[in-house]
Write an enzyme that holds these catalytic residues in place. Sequence first.
Site, PDB file in Angstrom:
ATOM      1  N   HIS A   8      -1.718   4.958 -11.690  1.00 51.28           N
ATOM      2  CA  HIS A   8      -1.208   4.100 -10.601  1.00 51.28           C
ATOM      3  C   HIS A   8      -2.068   4.198  -9.333  1.00 51.28           C
ATOM      4  O   HIS A   8      -2.545   3.164  -8.839  1.00 51.28           O
ATOM      5  CB  HIS A   8       0.249   4.441 -10.299  1.00 51.28           C
ATOM      6  CG  HIS A   8       0.771   3.839  -9.041  1.00 51.28           C
ATOM      7  ND1 HIS A   8       0.905   2.477  -8.860  1.00 51.28           N
ATOM      8  CD2 HIS A   8       1.174   4.410  -7.863  1.00 51.28           C
ATOM      9  CE1 HIS A   8       1.375   2.241  -7.641  1.00 51.28           C
ATOM     10  NE2 HIS A   8       1.540   3.398  -7.017  1.00 51.28           N
ATOM     11  N   HIS A  23      -2.041   8.533  -2.002  1.00 51.42           N
ATOM     12  CA  HIS A  23      -0.921   8.032  -1.204  1.00 51.42           C
ATOM     13  C   HIS A  23       0.437   8.581  -1.640  1.00 51.42           C
ATOM     14  O   HIS A  23       1.402   8.555  -0.866  1.00 51.42           O
ATOM     15  CB  HIS A  23      -0.911   6.490  -1.209  1.00 51.42           C
ATOM     16  CG  HIS A  23      -0.416   5.870  -2.482  1.00 51.42           C
ATOM     17  ND1 HIS A  23      -1.248   5.567  -3.532  1.00 51.42           N
ATOM     18  CD2 HIS A  23       0.826   5.492  -2.864  1.00 51.42           C
ATOM     19  CE1 HIS A  23      -0.553   5.021  -4.511  1.00 51.42           C
ATOM     20  NE2 HIS A  23       0.713   4.967  -4.128  1.00 51.42           N
ATOM     21  N   GLU A  47       4.450  12.878  -1.063  1.00 49.67           N
ATOM     22  CA  GLU A  47       5.824  12.546  -1.457  1.00 49.67           C
ATOM     23  C   GLU A  47       6.226  13.174  -2.779  1.00 49.67           C
ATOM     24  O   GLU A  47       7.369  13.620  -2.948  1.00 49.67           O
ATOM     25  CB  GLU A  47       5.966  11.025  -1.543  1.00 49.67           C
ATOM     26  CG  GLU A  47       7.353  10.547  -1.867  1.00 49.67           C
ATOM     27  CD  GLU A  47       7.435   9.023  -1.945  1.00 49.67           C
ATOM     28  OE1 GLU A  47       8.370   8.535  -2.587  1.00 49.67           O
ATOM     29  OE2 GLU A  47       6.567   8.359  -1.371  1.00 49.67           O
ATOM     30  N   ASP A  48       5.288  13.235  -3.750  1.00 45.13           N
ATOM     31  CA  ASP A  48       5.671  13.571  -5.123  1.00 45.13           C
ATOM     32  C   ASP A  48       5.119  14.899  -5.629  1.00 45.13           C
ATOM     33  O   ASP A  48       5.396  15.267  -6.774  1.00 45.13           O
ATOM     34  CB  ASP A  48       5.220  12.452  -6.074  1.00 45.13           C
ATOM     35  CG  ASP A  48       5.939  11.141  -5.808  1.00 45.13           C
ATOM     36  OD1 ASP A  48       7.064  11.204  -5.289  1.00 45.13           O
ATOM     37  OD2 ASP A  48       5.371  10.074  -6.091  1.00 45.13           O
ATOM     38  N   ASP A  51      -0.240  -0.879  -3.202  1.00 47.55           N
ATOM     39  CA  ASP A  51       0.720  -0.078  -3.963  1.00 47.55           C
ATOM     40  C   ASP A  51       1.835  -0.959  -4.515  1.00 47.55           C
ATOM     41  O   ASP A  51       2.203  -0.879  -5.688  1.00 47.55           O
ATOM     42  CB  ASP A  51       1.282   1.004  -3.036  1.00 47.55           C
ATOM     43  CG  ASP A  51       2.449   1.760  -3.662  1.00 47.55           C
ATOM     44  OD1 ASP A  51       2.254   2.361  -4.726  1.00 47.55           O
ATOM     45  OD2 ASP A  51       3.554   1.732  -3.077  1.00 47.55           O
ATOM     46  N   ASP A 110       3.473 -33.590  -8.248  1.00 48.51           N
ATOM     47  CA  ASP A 110       2.631 -34.788  -8.302  1.00 48.51           C
ATOM     48  C   ASP A 110       1.810 -34.935  -7.018  1.00 48.51           C
ATOM     49  O   ASP A 110       1.775 -35.990  -6.406  1.00 48.51           O
ATOM     50  CB  ASP A 110       3.515 -36.029  -8.523  1.00 48.51           C
ATOM     51  CG  ASP A 110       2.674 -37.252  -8.910  1.00 48.51           C
ATOM     52  OD1 ASP A 110       1.551 -37.059  -9.402  1.00 48.51           O
ATOM     53  OD2 ASP A 110       3.148 -38.382  -8.690  1.00 48.51           O
TER      54      ASP A 110
END
Length: 719
Positions: A62, A86, A90-91, A153, A273
């Site tokens: 990712h 990034h 956080e993770d 992201d 159209d």
Amino acid sequence: MRKLAVDDEWLDDLRLRIDDLCAIAGGYLEPDQVERLRDACGFAAEAHSGIYRKSGEPYIFHPLAVARILANVRFDYITLQAALLHDVIEDTHYSKEQLSARFGPEVADLVDGVSKLTQIQFNSKLEAQAENFRKMFLAMAKDLRVIMIKLADRLHNMRTLGAMRPESRRRIARETLEIYAPIAGRLGMNHLRQELENLGFSHLHPLRFRVLQEAVRRLSGNRREIVGQLESRIQTRLEEEKIQARVMGRGKHLWGIYRKMRDKRLPFKDVYDVYAVRIVVDIVDTCYRVLGVMHNLYKPYMNRFKDYIAIPKANGYQSLHTVLFGPNSVPIEVQIRTEEMHVMAEVGVAAHWRYKSGDGQGSHTQQRAREWLQKLLDMQRRAGNPVEFLESVKVDLFPDEVYVFTPRGEIIDLPRGATAVDFAYAIHSDVGNTCVGAKVDRRLVPLRTPLTTGQTVEVIITPTARPNPAWLNFVVTAKARSSIRHYLKHLRREEAVLLGKRLLEKALVGRIGGLGELPAERVQTLLREFNLSDFNGLLADIGLGNRFAALIAKRLLPEDGEDEVRPPEDIDAQPLLIKGTEGTVVGFGKCCRPLPGDPIIGYLNAGRGIVIHRDNCKNVASYKKNPEKWIEVEWEEQSGADFSAELRLEVANKRGVLATIAAAISATDTNIETINTTERDGTTTTVHLLLNVRDRAQLARVMRQLRTLPETLKLARRG
């Protein structure tokens, strides 16, 4: 995400993806910068080792995809490093300080700006989302690259959204369409915006998306042939005029088709159209030459020409737009722009990094973006809470521009439907707060008048004026809305403090000399108990009806004086004087509409202050179940304000009867606020009148005047 054992079968794929990213970046970065980028790839892979996405692929794929999206737009290596990292704060177990030590503070700040607020507990998902956006916008104001990473992201997340549960897909898709796609559009990144919109559309309304996609596919073959013929004819004509240009067919994206069908209630054939052609030339002068050639080749539609070169859009977009009668009267949309404008239209503020110069082609769009972000910061400071700020941002993200002029000839861009009040706040908050009138093209107009492109607007101000809460019913810009709310909120607090002071002084009569003699230690103890920062906060709570003055007075008195305190009922016998100009913290019940001269009573309504009722109001009986909330009040001799009074009048149904009634009321120097009629039968009509009067005596004069009319059958004051 879930932790799994490391699977070696992904390693070859990972190496290929890292090599691919470095190859793209190597096309415009220095070799040492590419090496730093490769180092960040290795660090991110190690940090996310063993973590997999819901799709089953390693999580590191990712951030690599996010960095690749930005590399294709030629972002600097700092941004690419931050994109790779990034999600690390956080993770994973790595902190901002560790990232700063390894990659520098610039990269760490970008990563922190993108990271969500995971350590704070919120009352609802909406509040959490709003606070995350507030933090992101604050980071954006410091460095625009924060939002670039966030948009990339979100784009990759949308490309891989199929692995999520249906309800999660719909929630994320709605958020994308409401926030992220409009932000990309506001920053001029139209290519990214269109992909976000189409992906959001496909997940939010999958059936509608498939039906529309199939309808477009069926017609695309025939359209390609027609567009190809148009391109060939236009190219030939330009070559005859010795103009060098690129002519391209331009397809409509599905979300744009769907929105037009939905908003304008058009069938698919009427939206699709329309054939679109884009002409790209070398310089601005050539754009206008090509426009002349196009209008000679095909007749233009009246009022369908827009010059966004002379007056760029709010996001810096520039182009000439015109609609022509093509072969067989088929409408043709034509956009004419330079190569530089074309790059701007596709990548917007990202062009700044593409050209690597603050003075290059990207600087104008970036300056526009920074001005917009500064407006968002102003809104954030005025917003009472993150949810209110998020709503303001949503309002600001959907502009359909109107361009008006100041008396000095400066151009002000506003959303469609903007009023003179919106214009005043666009000039300056102080101008909006003190505006009392407006002139449009030198003619006086009501402040709620919608503006149209090309008008010259002049605002009339009075230093003593202040915003009217009714403005919130018609302003459309986020800045105007947040500025009015901010002013009224502070005004309400000031008025609440003054009323609270009066109520507390009233409760202390006969107990102590004044507020200045209250024991300081008791005041501080009470403030700590109520978690208030200062004494004014306590007074404001009393004024808003959140706390009772009598109880607060008892808590504040010295211990040795408690035996001498008179009971609350004796104190309440001394009425509070009401003037009618106390502001928003003293209201008047619409159920009975009290007037000076009426016997009245006050009700402490938590959060609103005191609501004044007539003592014979039908609601008083039910309210008196809470006697502690009632307070004795009286009118001051000179109220100095106008009040609303309601009359119900039954009249004979004759021609001109309303004019007769209006003339009779006008003769008493009374203003009619509203007038409504209900026809009871063929012979009588009921007229409901809302009047502005100073007191009960003036209303009595109006009623006497109306009773003298031969058409009057029955007259009564309502409430």
